[in-house]
Motif scaffolding. Structure first.
Motif, PDB file in Angstrom:
ATOM      1  N   GLU A 312       0.808  -1.217   0.000  1.00  0.00           N
ATOM      2  CA  GLU A 312       0.000   0.000   0.000  1.00  0.00           C
ATOM      3  C   GLU A 312       0.851   1.282   0.000  1.00  0.00           C
ATOM      4  O   GLU A 312       0.399   2.338  -0.446  1.00  0.00           O
ATOM      5  CB  GLU A 312      -0.895  -0.021   1.249  1.00  0.00           C
ATOM      6  CG  GLU A 312      -2.113   0.843   1.112  1.00  0.00           C
ATOM      7  CD  GLU A 312      -3.052   0.660   2.297  1.00  0.00           C
ATOM      8  OE1 GLU A 312      -2.668  -0.008   3.271  1.00  0.00           O
ATOM      9  OE2 GLU A 312      -4.153   1.205   2.228  1.00  0.00           O
ATOM     10  N   CYS A 313       2.066   1.184   0.514  1.00  0.00           N
ATOM     11  CA  CYS A 313       2.924   2.367   0.664  1.00  0.00           C
ATOM     12  C   CYS A 313       3.572   2.725  -0.680  1.00  0.00           C
ATOM     13  O   CYS A 313       4.246   1.905  -1.286  1.00  0.00           O
ATOM     14  CB  CYS A 313       4.004   2.089   1.711  1.00  0.00           C
ATOM     15  SG  CYS A 313       5.155   3.447   1.930  1.00  0.00           S
ATOM     16  N   ILE A 314       3.333   3.967  -1.123  1.00  0.00           N
ATOM     17  CA  ILE A 314       3.906   4.408  -2.404  1.00  0.00           C
ATOM     18  C   ILE A 314       5.128   5.300  -2.173  1.00  0.00           C
ATOM     19  O   ILE A 314       5.386   6.232  -2.935  1.00  0.00           O
ATOM     20  CB  ILE A 314       2.848   5.142  -3.256  1.00  0.00           C
ATOM     21  CG1 ILE A 314       2.327   6.395  -2.513  1.00  0.00           C
ATOM     22  CG2 ILE A 314       1.704   4.226  -3.645  1.00  0.00           C
ATOM     23  CD1 ILE A 314       1.678   7.421  -3.425  1.00  0.00           C
ATOM     24  N   ALA A 330      -3.447   5.831   1.630  1.00  0.00           N
ATOM     25  CA  ALA A 330      -3.370   5.569   3.074  1.00  0.00           C
ATOM     26  C   ALA A 330      -3.053   6.830   3.880  1.00  0.00           C
ATOM     27  O   ALA A 330      -3.144   6.819   5.106  1.00  0.00           O
ATOM     28  CB  ALA A 330      -2.300   4.508   3.349  1.00  0.00           C
ATOM     29  N   PHE A 331      -2.685   7.924   3.186  1.00  0.00           N
ATOM     30  CA  PHE A 331      -2.241   9.138   3.869  1.00  0.00           C
ATOM     31  C   PHE A 331      -3.307   9.674   4.829  1.00  0.00           C
ATOM     32  O   PHE A 331      -4.452   9.922   4.441  1.00  0.00           O
ATOM     33  CB  PHE A 331      -1.895  10.224   2.848  1.00  0.00           C
ATOM     34  CG  PHE A 331      -1.494  11.539   3.484  1.00  0.00           C
ATOM     35  CD1 PHE A 331      -0.185  11.757   3.884  1.00  0.00           C
ATOM     36  CD2 PHE A 331      -2.430  12.543   3.695  1.00  0.00           C
ATOM     37  CE1 PHE A 331       0.186  12.951   4.479  1.00  0.00           C
ATOM     38  CE2 PHE A 331      -2.067  13.743   4.287  1.00  0.00           C
ATOM     39  CZ  PHE A 331      -0.759  13.947   4.684  1.00  0.00           C
ATOM     40  N   GLY A 332      -2.921   9.821   6.089  1.00  0.00           N
ATOM     41  CA  GLY A 332      -3.809  10.430   7.077  1.00  0.00           C
ATOM     42  C   GLY A 332      -4.930   9.535   7.564  1.00  0.00           C
ATOM     43  O   GLY A 332      -5.693   9.927   8.450  1.00  0.00           O
ATOM     44  N   PRO A 340       2.446   4.621  11.587  1.00  0.00           N
ATOM     45  CA  PRO A 340       2.972   4.759  10.230  1.00  0.00           C
ATOM     46  C   PRO A 340       3.025   3.431   9.482  1.00  0.00           C
ATOM     47  O   PRO A 340       3.360   2.398  10.063  1.00  0.00           O
ATOM     48  CB  PRO A 340       4.386   5.293  10.469  1.00  0.00           C
ATOM     49  CG  PRO A 340       4.750   4.833  11.837  1.00  0.00           C
ATOM     50  CD  PRO A 340       3.481   4.700  12.621  1.00  0.00           C
ATOM     51  N   LEU A 341       2.699   3.492   8.183  1.00  0.00           N
ATOM     52  CA  LEU A 341       2.870   2.311   7.332  1.00  0.00           C
ATOM     53  C   LEU A 341       4.264   2.325   6.695  1.00  0.00           C
ATOM     54  O   LEU A 341       4.859   1.291   6.474  1.00  0.00           O
ATOM     55  CB  LEU A 341       1.843   2.326   6.196  1.00  0.00           C
ATOM     56  CG  LEU A 341       0.514   1.628   6.397  1.00  0.00           C
ATOM     57  CD1 LEU A 341      -0.312   1.744   5.136  1.00  0.00           C
ATOM     58  CD2 LEU A 341       0.716   0.165   6.750  1.00  0.00           C
ATOM     59  N   GLY A 342       4.724   3.507   6.382  1.00  0.00           N
ATOM     60  CA  GLY A 342       6.021   3.627   5.718  1.00  0.00           C
ATOM     61  C   GLY A 342       6.911   4.626   6.419  1.00  0.00           C
ATOM     62  O   GLY A 342       6.452   5.480   7.185  1.00  0.00           O
ATOM     63  N   ALA A 343       8.209   4.543   6.117  1.00  0.00           N
ATOM     64  CA  ALA A 343       9.183   5.396   6.809  1.00  0.00           C
ATOM     65  C   ALA A 343       8.975   6.897   6.586  1.00  0.00           C
ATOM     66  O   ALA A 343       9.219   7.682   7.497  1.00  0.00           O
ATOM     67  CB  ALA A 343      10.589   4.990   6.396  1.00  0.00           C
ATOM     68  N   PRO A 344       8.508   7.368   5.396  1.00  0.00           N
ATOM     69  CA  PRO A 344       8.346   8.829   5.235  1.00  0.00           C
ATOM     70  C   PRO A 344       7.316   9.448   6.178  1.00  0.00           C
ATOM     71  O   PRO A 344       7.265  10.654   6.338  1.00  0.00           O
ATOM     72  CB  PRO A 344       7.890   8.976   3.773  1.00  0.00           C
ATOM     73  CG  PRO A 344       8.390   7.761   3.097  1.00  0.00           C
ATOM     74  CD  PRO A 344       8.323   6.656   4.114  1.00  0.00           C
ATOM     75  N   MET A 345       6.499   8.613   6.828  1.00  0.00           N
ATOM     76  CA  MET A 345       5.547   9.142   7.802  1.00  0.00           C
ATOM     77  C   MET A 345       6.134   9.127   9.217  1.00  0.00           C
ATOM     78  O   MET A 345       5.616   9.777  10.122  1.00  0.00           O
ATOM     79  CB  MET A 345       4.248   8.322   7.750  1.00  0.00           C
ATOM     80  CG  MET A 345       3.116   8.885   8.569  1.00  0.00           C
ATOM     81  SD  MET A 345       2.641  10.571   8.112  1.00  0.00           S
ATOM     82  CE  MET A 345       1.243  10.270   7.036  1.00  0.00           C
ATOM     83  N   VAL A 346       7.228   8.401   9.402  1.00  0.00           N
ATOM     84  CA  VAL A 346       7.812   8.286  10.739  1.00  0.00           C
ATOM     85  C   VAL A 346       8.806   9.392  11.010  1.00  0.00           C
ATOM     86  O   VAL A 346       8.780  10.062  12.038  1.00  0.00           O
ATOM     87  CB  VAL A 346       8.600   6.955  10.881  1.00  0.00           C
ATOM     88  CG1 VAL A 346       9.231   6.870  12.261  1.00  0.00           C
ATOM     89  CG2 VAL A 346       7.722   5.781  10.622  1.00  0.00           C
ATOM     90  N   ALA A 351       8.761  13.281   4.061  1.00  0.00           N
ATOM     91  CA  ALA A 351       7.829  14.146   3.326  1.00  0.00           C
ATOM     92  C   ALA A 351       6.386  13.916   3.780  1.00  0.00           C
ATOM     93  O   ALA A 351       5.617  14.870   3.928  1.00  0.00           O
ATOM     94  CB  ALA A 351       7.966  13.897   1.831  1.00  0.00           C
ATOM     95  N   CYS A 352       6.008  12.662   4.021  1.00  0.00           N
ATOM     96  CA  CYS A 352       4.624  12.375   4.424  1.00  0.00           C
ATOM     97  C   CYS A 352       4.341  12.986   5.801  1.00  0.00           C
ATOM     98  O   CYS A 352       3.270  13.563   6.029  1.00  0.00           O
ATOM     99  CB  CYS A 352       4.370  10.872   4.431  1.00  0.00           C
ATOM    100  SG  CYS A 352       4.624  10.126   2.803  1.00  0.00           S
ATOM    101  N   ALA A 353       5.308  12.876   6.703  1.00  0.00           N
ATOM    102  CA  ALA A 353       5.140  13.472   8.033  1.00  0.00           C
ATOM    103  C   ALA A 353       5.036  14.995   7.934  1.00  0.00           C
ATOM    104  O   ALA A 353       4.249  15.621   8.647  1.00  0.00           O
ATOM    105  CB  ALA A 353       6.309  13.090   8.931  1.00  0.00           C
TER     106      ALA A 353
HETATM  107  S1  SF4 Z   1       4.537   6.585   4.348  1.00  0.00           S
HETATM  108 FE1  SF4 Z   1       3.607   8.007   2.871  1.00  0.00          FE
HETATM  109  S2  SF4 Z   1       3.524   6.825   0.982  1.00  0.00           S
HETATM  110 FE2  SF4 Z   1       3.850   5.315   2.624  1.00  0.00          FE
HETATM  111  S3  SF4 Z   1       1.784   4.661   3.239  1.00  0.00           S
HETATM  112 FE3  SF4 Z   1       2.308   6.404   4.536  1.00  0.00          FE
HETATM  113  S4  SF4 Z   1       1.434   8.204   3.498  1.00  0.00           S
HETATM  114 FE4  SF4 Z   1       1.556   6.525   2.003  1.00  0.00          FE
END
Ligand code: SF4
Length: 365
Positions: A312-314, A330-332, A340-346, A351-353
Protein backbone atom coordinates in the motif's frame (compact mmCIF):
# COMPACT_ATOMS: atom_id res chain seq x y z
CA UNK A 1 18.99 35.19 16.76
CA UNK A 2 22.09 35.48 14.59
CA UNK A 3 21.96 33.26 11.46
CA UNK A 4 18.29 32.42 12.10
CA UNK A 5 16.15 35.55 12.25
CA UNK A 6 17.92 37.17 9.33
CA UNK A 7 16.99 34.15 7.16
CA UNK A 8 13.34 34.24 8.25
CA UNK A 9 12.48 37.84 7.36
CA UNK A 10 8.85 37.84 6.15
CA UNK A 11 9.22 41.02 4.06
CA UNK A 12 12.20 39.66 2.12
CA UNK A 13 10.46 36.31 1.74
CA UNK A 14 7.40 37.94 0.15
CA UNK A 15 9.62 39.97 -2.19
CA UNK A 16 11.53 36.84 -3.28
CA UNK A 17 8.31 34.90 -3.84
CA UNK A 18 6.88 37.80 -5.87
CA UNK A 19 9.98 37.82 -8.04
CA UNK A 20 9.70 34.07 -8.65
CA UNK A 21 6.03 34.49 -9.61
CA UNK A 22 6.88 37.39 -11.92
CA UNK A 23 9.79 35.60 -13.64
CA UNK A 24 8.13 32.20 -14.15
CA UNK A 25 6.58 31.74 -17.58
CA UNK A 26 5.35 28.25 -16.63
CA UNK A 27 5.06 25.96 -13.60
CA UNK A 28 8.64 24.65 -13.44
CA UNK A 29 8.97 21.38 -11.54
CA UNK A 30 11.68 21.69 -8.89
CA UNK A 31 12.85 19.18 -6.31
CA UNK A 32 14.46 19.79 -2.95
CA UNK A 33 16.56 16.75 -2.09
CA UNK A 34 16.76 16.99 1.68
CA UNK A 35 13.97 16.17 4.12
CA UNK A 36 15.04 19.09 6.33
CA UNK A 37 14.39 21.40 3.38
CA UNK A 38 11.00 19.71 2.82
CA UNK A 39 9.99 20.51 6.37
CA UNK A 40 11.02 24.17 6.04
CA UNK A 41 8.99 24.47 2.82
CA UNK A 42 5.91 23.01 4.49
CA UNK A 43 6.32 24.70 7.84
CA UNK A 44 6.52 28.19 6.34
CA UNK A 45 3.99 27.52 3.55
CA UNK A 46 6.60 28.44 0.91
CA UNK A 47 5.03 26.22 -1.75
CA UNK A 48 1.73 28.08 -1.31
CA UNK A 49 3.46 31.47 -1.27
CA UNK A 50 4.80 30.67 -4.75
CA UNK A 51 1.35 29.88 -6.18
CA UNK A 52 1.40 28.25 -9.62
CA UNK A 53 4.79 29.62 -10.58
CA UNK A 54 6.63 26.43 -9.59
CA UNK A 55 5.65 22.94 -8.54
CA UNK A 56 7.77 21.63 -5.69
CA UNK A 57 8.28 17.87 -5.39
CA UNK A 58 10.25 16.16 -2.67
CA UNK A 59 13.36 14.06 -3.02
CA UNK A 60 14.93 11.00 -1.41
CA UNK A 61 17.03 12.96 1.09
CA UNK A 62 15.63 11.63 4.36
CA UNK A 63 18.09 9.18 5.87
CA UNK A 64 15.48 7.36 7.91
CA UNK A 65 13.10 7.01 4.93
CA UNK A 66 15.63 5.40 2.59
CA UNK A 67 17.17 2.91 5.04
CA UNK A 68 16.09 -0.42 3.57
CA UNK A 69 13.54 -2.64 5.26
CA UNK A 70 16.12 -5.45 5.36
CA UNK A 71 18.47 -3.22 7.32
CA UNK A 72 15.74 -2.33 9.83
CA UNK A 73 14.99 -6.05 10.20
CA UNK A 74 18.70 -6.74 10.74
CA UNK A 75 18.80 -4.09 13.49
CA UNK A 76 15.73 -5.67 15.10
CA UNK A 77 17.32 -9.13 14.92
CA UNK A 78 20.43 -7.76 16.65
CA UNK A 79 18.42 -5.93 19.32
CA UNK A 80 16.68 -9.19 20.22
CA UNK A 81 19.97 -10.94 20.97
CA UNK A 82 20.63 -11.18 24.72
CA UNK A 83 24.34 -10.43 24.27
CA UNK A 84 23.87 -7.27 22.18
CA UNK A 85 23.34 -3.61 23.08
CA UNK A 86 21.96 -1.88 19.98
CA UNK A 87 22.72 1.85 19.90
CA UNK A 88 20.84 4.12 17.53
CA UNK A 89 19.75 7.63 16.68
CA UNK A 90 16.32 8.23 18.24
CA UNK A 91 14.26 8.54 15.07
CA UNK A 92 15.15 4.99 13.98
CA UNK A 93 13.25 3.44 16.89
CA UNK A 94 9.78 3.90 15.42
CA UNK A 95 10.60 3.04 11.81
CA UNK A 96 8.55 -0.04 10.97
CA UNK A 97 10.38 -3.20 9.97
CA UNK A 98 8.56 -6.16 8.42
CA UNK A 99 6.82 -7.09 11.67
CA UNK A 100 7.76 -4.69 14.44
CA UNK A 101 10.06 -1.77 15.28
CA UNK A 102 12.96 -1.17 17.65
CA UNK A 103 10.74 0.70 20.07
CA UNK A 104 8.64 -2.44 20.65
CA UNK A 105 11.74 -4.61 20.89
CA UNK A 106 13.01 -2.25 23.60
CA UNK A 107 9.64 -2.42 25.39
CA UNK A 108 9.91 -6.23 25.32
CA UNK A 109 13.27 -6.05 27.09
CA UNK A 110 15.74 -5.63 24.25
CA UNK A 111 18.79 -3.54 25.15
CA UNK A 112 18.24 -0.60 22.77
CA UNK A 113 19.87 2.75 23.62
CA UNK A 114 19.58 6.18 22.01
CA UNK A 115 22.62 8.43 21.54
CA UNK A 116 23.37 11.70 19.74
CA UNK A 117 26.88 10.76 18.67
CA UNK A 118 28.51 7.48 17.57
CA UNK A 119 31.47 8.20 19.84
CA UNK A 120 29.02 7.79 22.76
CA UNK A 121 28.55 4.22 21.52
CA UNK A 122 32.32 3.72 21.54
CA UNK A 123 32.41 4.91 25.17
CA UNK A 124 29.56 2.52 25.99
CA UNK A 125 31.54 -0.38 24.51
CA UNK A 126 34.58 0.62 26.60
CA UNK A 127 32.52 0.79 29.79
CA UNK A 128 30.72 -2.55 29.14
CA UNK A 129 33.34 -5.02 27.91
CA UNK A 130 31.00 -7.96 28.53
CA UNK A 131 28.38 -6.59 26.04
CA UNK A 132 28.56 -6.53 22.23
CA UNK A 133 27.75 -2.93 21.33
CA UNK A 134 26.41 -2.36 17.81
CA UNK A 135 25.89 1.17 16.52
CA UNK A 136 23.19 1.57 13.84
CA UNK A 137 25.12 3.78 11.39
CA UNK A 138 22.65 5.25 8.91
CA UNK A 139 22.68 8.40 6.85
CA UNK A 140 24.10 10.34 3.94
CA UNK A 141 27.49 11.95 3.44
CA UNK A 142 26.74 14.16 6.44
CA UNK A 143 26.88 11.45 9.12
CA UNK A 144 29.61 9.35 7.47
CA UNK A 145 32.56 11.35 8.93
CA UNK A 146 31.38 10.84 12.53
CA UNK A 147 30.79 7.13 11.88
CA UNK A 148 34.24 6.84 10.31
CA UNK A 149 35.77 8.56 13.36
CA UNK A 150 34.00 6.08 15.67
CA UNK A 151 35.45 3.09 13.81
CA UNK A 152 38.92 4.61 13.66
CA UNK A 153 38.74 5.35 17.39
CA UNK A 154 37.52 1.82 18.22
CA UNK A 155 40.32 0.40 16.04
CA UNK A 156 42.91 2.56 17.80
CA UNK A 157 41.59 1.45 21.21
CA UNK A 158 41.62 -2.20 20.15
CA UNK A 159 37.94 -2.65 21.07
CA UNK A 160 36.65 -6.12 20.26
CA UNK A 161 33.03 -5.60 21.38
CA UNK A 162 32.11 -2.68 19.10
CA UNK A 163 30.72 -2.79 15.57
CA UNK A 164 28.62 -0.78 13.10
CA UNK A 165 25.50 -1.87 11.26
CA UNK A 166 26.16 0.30 8.23
CA UNK A 167 23.49 1.68 5.92
CA UNK A 168 25.13 4.67 4.27
CA UNK A 169 23.77 6.20 1.09
CA UNK A 170 25.14 8.83 -1.29
CA UNK A 171 23.06 11.61 -2.86
CA UNK A 172 24.51 12.03 -6.40
CA UNK A 173 23.81 8.41 -7.55
CA UNK A 174 20.18 8.86 -6.45
CA UNK A 175 19.86 12.08 -8.49
CA UNK A 176 21.41 10.25 -11.46
CA UNK A 177 18.83 7.43 -11.12
CA UNK A 178 16.04 9.97 -10.91
CA UNK A 179 17.22 11.93 -13.96
CA UNK A 180 17.70 8.72 -15.97
CA UNK A 181 14.14 7.55 -15.35
CA UNK A 182 11.73 7.92 -18.30
CA UNK A 183 9.16 9.06 -15.73
CA UNK A 184 11.30 11.95 -14.53
CA UNK A 185 9.60 15.35 -14.59
CA UNK A 186 12.00 17.30 -12.36
CA UNK A 187 13.61 20.25 -14.19
CA UNK A 188 15.82 21.69 -11.47
CA UNK A 189 17.23 20.62 -8.10
CA UNK A 190 18.01 22.21 -4.77
CA UNK A 191 21.03 20.21 -3.60
CA UNK A 192 21.48 19.64 0.14
CA UNK A 193 23.79 22.27 1.59
CA UNK A 194 25.00 20.16 4.52
CA UNK A 195 26.04 17.28 2.23
CA UNK A 196 27.96 19.71 0.00
CA UNK A 197 29.60 21.23 3.08
CA UNK A 198 31.25 17.82 3.56
CA UNK A 199 31.87 16.60 0.00
CA UNK A 200 32.04 19.83 -2.02
CA UNK A 201 30.26 20.39 -5.33
CA UNK A 202 32.24 18.58 -8.04
CA UNK A 203 29.89 15.59 -8.31
CA UNK A 204 26.96 17.97 -8.75
CA UNK A 205 28.79 19.78 -11.53
CA UNK A 206 29.15 16.42 -13.31
CA UNK A 207 25.38 15.85 -13.00
CA UNK A 208 24.65 19.28 -14.47
CA UNK A 209 26.96 18.58 -17.42
CA UNK A 210 25.57 15.07 -17.97
CA UNK A 211 21.85 15.89 -17.81
CA UNK A 212 21.71 19.62 -18.59
CA UNK A 213 19.57 20.14 -15.46
CA UNK A 214 20.31 23.16 -13.24
CA UNK A 215 21.30 22.51 -9.63
CA UNK A 216 21.52 25.12 -6.87
CA UNK A 217 23.14 24.16 -3.56
CA UNK A 218 20.69 25.45 -0.96
CA UNK A 219 20.46 26.01 2.78
CA UNK A 220 17.68 25.19 5.18
CA UNK A 221 16.05 28.44 6.27
CA UNK A 222 13.05 29.95 4.43
CA UNK A 223 15.08 32.66 2.69
CA UNK A 224 17.74 30.12 1.69
CA UNK A 225 15.12 28.05 -0.06
CA UNK A 226 13.32 30.97 -1.68
CA UNK A 227 16.63 32.33 -2.96
CA UNK A 228 17.61 28.88 -4.31
CA UNK A 229 14.22 28.59 -6.04
CA UNK A 230 14.65 32.07 -7.52
CA UNK A 231 18.11 31.11 -8.84
CA UNK A 232 16.73 27.92 -10.40
CA UNK A 233 13.83 29.74 -12.06
CA UNK A 234 16.21 32.37 -13.47
CA UNK A 235 18.37 29.60 -14.97
CA UNK A 236 15.40 27.78 -16.47
CA UNK A 237 13.87 30.95 -17.90
CA UNK A 238 17.22 31.93 -19.46
CA UNK A 239 17.86 28.40 -20.82
CA UNK A 240 20.92 27.91 -18.63
CA UNK A 241 21.95 24.73 -16.79
CA UNK A 242 24.63 25.48 -14.22
CA UNK A 243 25.74 24.52 -10.74
CA UNK A 244 25.24 27.52 -8.44
CA UNK A 245 25.83 27.85 -4.73
CA UNK A 246 23.23 29.71 -2.66
CA UNK A 247 24.62 28.36 0.65
CA UNK A 248 27.95 30.17 0.47
CA UNK A 249 28.09 30.76 4.22
CA UNK A 250 28.75 27.03 4.68
CA UNK A 251 29.71 25.34 1.40
CA UNK A 252 33.24 25.58 0.00
CA UNK A 253 33.92 24.26 -3.48
CA UNK A 254 36.23 21.46 -2.25
CA UNK A 255 34.20 20.62 0.87
CA UNK A 256 35.72 19.55 4.16
CA UNK A 257 38.97 17.72 3.37
CA UNK A 258 39.68 16.23 6.85
CA UNK A 259 36.13 14.81 6.93
CA UNK A 260 36.56 13.37 3.43
CA UNK A 261 39.88 11.77 4.44
CA UNK A 262 38.35 10.12 7.52
CA UNK A 263 35.50 8.68 5.42
CA UNK A 264 37.92 7.43 2.74
CA UNK A 265 40.09 5.78 5.40
CA UNK A 266 37.20 3.78 6.92
CA UNK A 267 34.75 3.27 4.02
CA UNK A 268 34.62 2.34 0.35
CA UNK A 269 31.84 2.88 -2.19
CA UNK A 270 29.41 -0.01 -2.62
CA UNK A 271 26.03 -0.81 -4.17
CA UNK A 272 23.14 -0.03 -1.81
CA UNK A 273 19.45 -0.85 -1.67
CA UNK A 274 17.26 2.18 -0.94
CA UNK A 275 13.96 1.68 0.84
CA UNK A 276 11.10 1.85 -1.65
CA UNK A 277 13.42 2.63 -4.57
CA UNK A 278 15.50 -0.55 -4.76
CA UNK A 279 19.18 -1.14 -5.50
CA UNK A 280 21.23 1.75 -6.92
CA UNK A 281 24.76 0.93 -8.12
CA UNK A 282 27.63 2.62 -6.25
CA UNK A 283 25.18 4.55 -4.08
CA UNK A 284 26.39 3.52 -0.63
CA UNK A 285 29.36 3.10 1.65
CA UNK A 286 30.60 -0.03 3.39
CA UNK A 287 33.47 -0.59 5.78
CA UNK A 288 36.79 -1.43 4.17
CA UNK A 289 38.11 -4.99 4.48
CA UNK A 290 40.68 -3.75 6.98
CA UNK A 291 37.79 -2.93 9.36
CA UNK A 292 35.77 -6.14 8.79
CA UNK A 293 35.96 -6.91 12.51
CA UNK A 294 33.81 -3.78 13.10
CA UNK A 295 31.19 -4.68 10.47
CA UNK A 296 28.13 -6.04 12.29
CA UNK A 297 26.77 -7.70 9.14
CA UNK A 298 29.89 -9.86 8.94
CA UNK A 299 30.41 -10.31 12.68
CA UNK A 300 26.83 -11.53 13.20
CA UNK A 301 26.38 -13.08 9.71
CA UNK A 302 23.24 -11.08 8.91
CA UNK A 303 23.53 -10.94 5.13
CA UNK A 304 20.66 -13.31 4.32
CA UNK A 305 17.83 -11.30 5.97
CA UNK A 306 15.31 -10.36 3.22
CA UNK A 307 12.03 -8.41 3.41
CA UNK A 308 9.16 -7.08 1.25
CA UNK A 309 7.79 -3.51 1.35
CA UNK A 310 4.08 -3.11 2.28
CA UNK A 311 2.18 -2.93 -1.03
CA UNK A 312 0.00 0.00 0.00
CA UNK A 313 2.92 2.37 0.66
CA UNK A 314 3.91 4.41 -2.40
CA UNK A 315 7.00 5.88 -0.76
CA UNK A 316 9.13 5.09 -3.84
CA UNK A 317 6.89 7.30 -6.00
CA UNK A 318 6.99 10.00 -3.32
CA UNK A 319 10.77 9.84 -2.85
CA UNK A 320 11.35 10.07 -6.62
CA UNK A 321 9.04 13.06 -6.98
CA UNK A 322 6.50 11.22 -9.16
CA UNK A 323 3.74 11.65 -6.59
CA UNK A 324 2.94 13.78 -3.55
CA UNK A 325 2.24 12.26 -0.12
CA UNK A 326 -1.42 13.25 -0.40
CA UNK A 327 -1.70 11.07 -3.55
CA UNK A 328 -1.30 8.02 -1.29
CA UNK A 329 -4.65 6.43 -0.42
CA UNK A 330 -3.37 5.57 3.07
CA UNK A 331 -2.24 9.14 3.87
CA UNK A 332 -3.81 10.43 7.08
CA UNK A 333 -6.08 7.40 7.43
CA UNK A 334 -4.32 4.05 7.62
CA UNK A 335 -0.96 5.86 7.76
CA UNK A 336 -0.35 8.57 10.37
CA UNK A 337 2.69 9.53 12.48
CA UNK A 338 1.15 7.58 15.38
CA UNK A 339 0.63 4.47 13.19
CA UNK A 340 2.97 4.76 10.23
CA UNK A 341 2.87 2.31 7.33
CA UNK A 342 6.02 3.63 5.72
CA UNK A 343 9.18 5.40 6.81
CA UNK A 344 8.35 8.83 5.23
CA UNK A 345 5.55 9.14 7.80
CA UNK A 346 7.81 8.29 10.74
CA UNK A 347 10.87 10.37 10.30
CA UNK A 348 11.11 13.96 11.48
CA UNK A 349 12.45 14.63 7.96
CA UNK A 350 9.94 12.49 6.04
CA UNK A 351 7.83 14.15 3.33
CA UNK A 352 4.62 12.38 4.42
CA UNK A 353 5.14 13.47 8.03
CA UNK A 354 5.75 17.06 6.84
CA UNK A 355 2.47 17.10 4.90
CA UNK A 356 0.61 15.60 7.84
CA UNK A 357 2.13 17.97 10.37
CA UNK A 358 2.02 21.28 8.55
CA UNK A 359 -0.98 21.17 6.22
CA UNK A 360 -3.18 21.33 9.29
CA UNK A 361 -1.24 24.00 11.12
CA UNK A 362 0.05 26.15 8.28
CA UNK A 363 2.26 29.04 9.37
CA UNK A 364 2.31 31.80 6.75
CA UNK A 365 5.03 34.40 6.51
S1 SF4 B 1 4.54 6.59 4.35
FE1 SF4 B 1 3.61 8.01 2.87
S2 SF4 B 1 3.52 6.82 0.98
FE2 SF4 B 1 3.85 5.31 2.62
S3 SF4 B 1 1.78 4.66 3.24
FE3 SF4 B 1 2.31 6.40 4.54
S4 SF4 B 1 1.43 8.20 3.50
FE4 SF4 B 1 1.56 6.52 2.00
Amino acid sequence: MKYLDEYRDAKIARALAAEVRRRSSRAWVLMEICGGQTHTLMRYGIDELLGDSVQIVHGPGCQVCVTSLETIDRAIALARRPDVTLVSYGDMLRVPGSETDLFHVKAEGGDVRVVYSPTDAVQLARSQPDRKVVFFAIGFETTAPAHAMAVLQAHRLGLRNFSLLVSHVLVPPAIRTLLSSPKNRVQGFIAPGHVCTVVGVSEYEELVREFRAPIVVGGFEPLDLLEAIRMLVMQLEEGRAELENQYTRSVQRGGNRPAQEAVARAFEVSDRKWRGIGPIPASGLRLREEFAAFDAERVFELQDVCAEEPKECISAEVLLGHKKPTDCTAFGTRCTPEKPLGAPMVSTEGACAAYYQYRRHLVTL
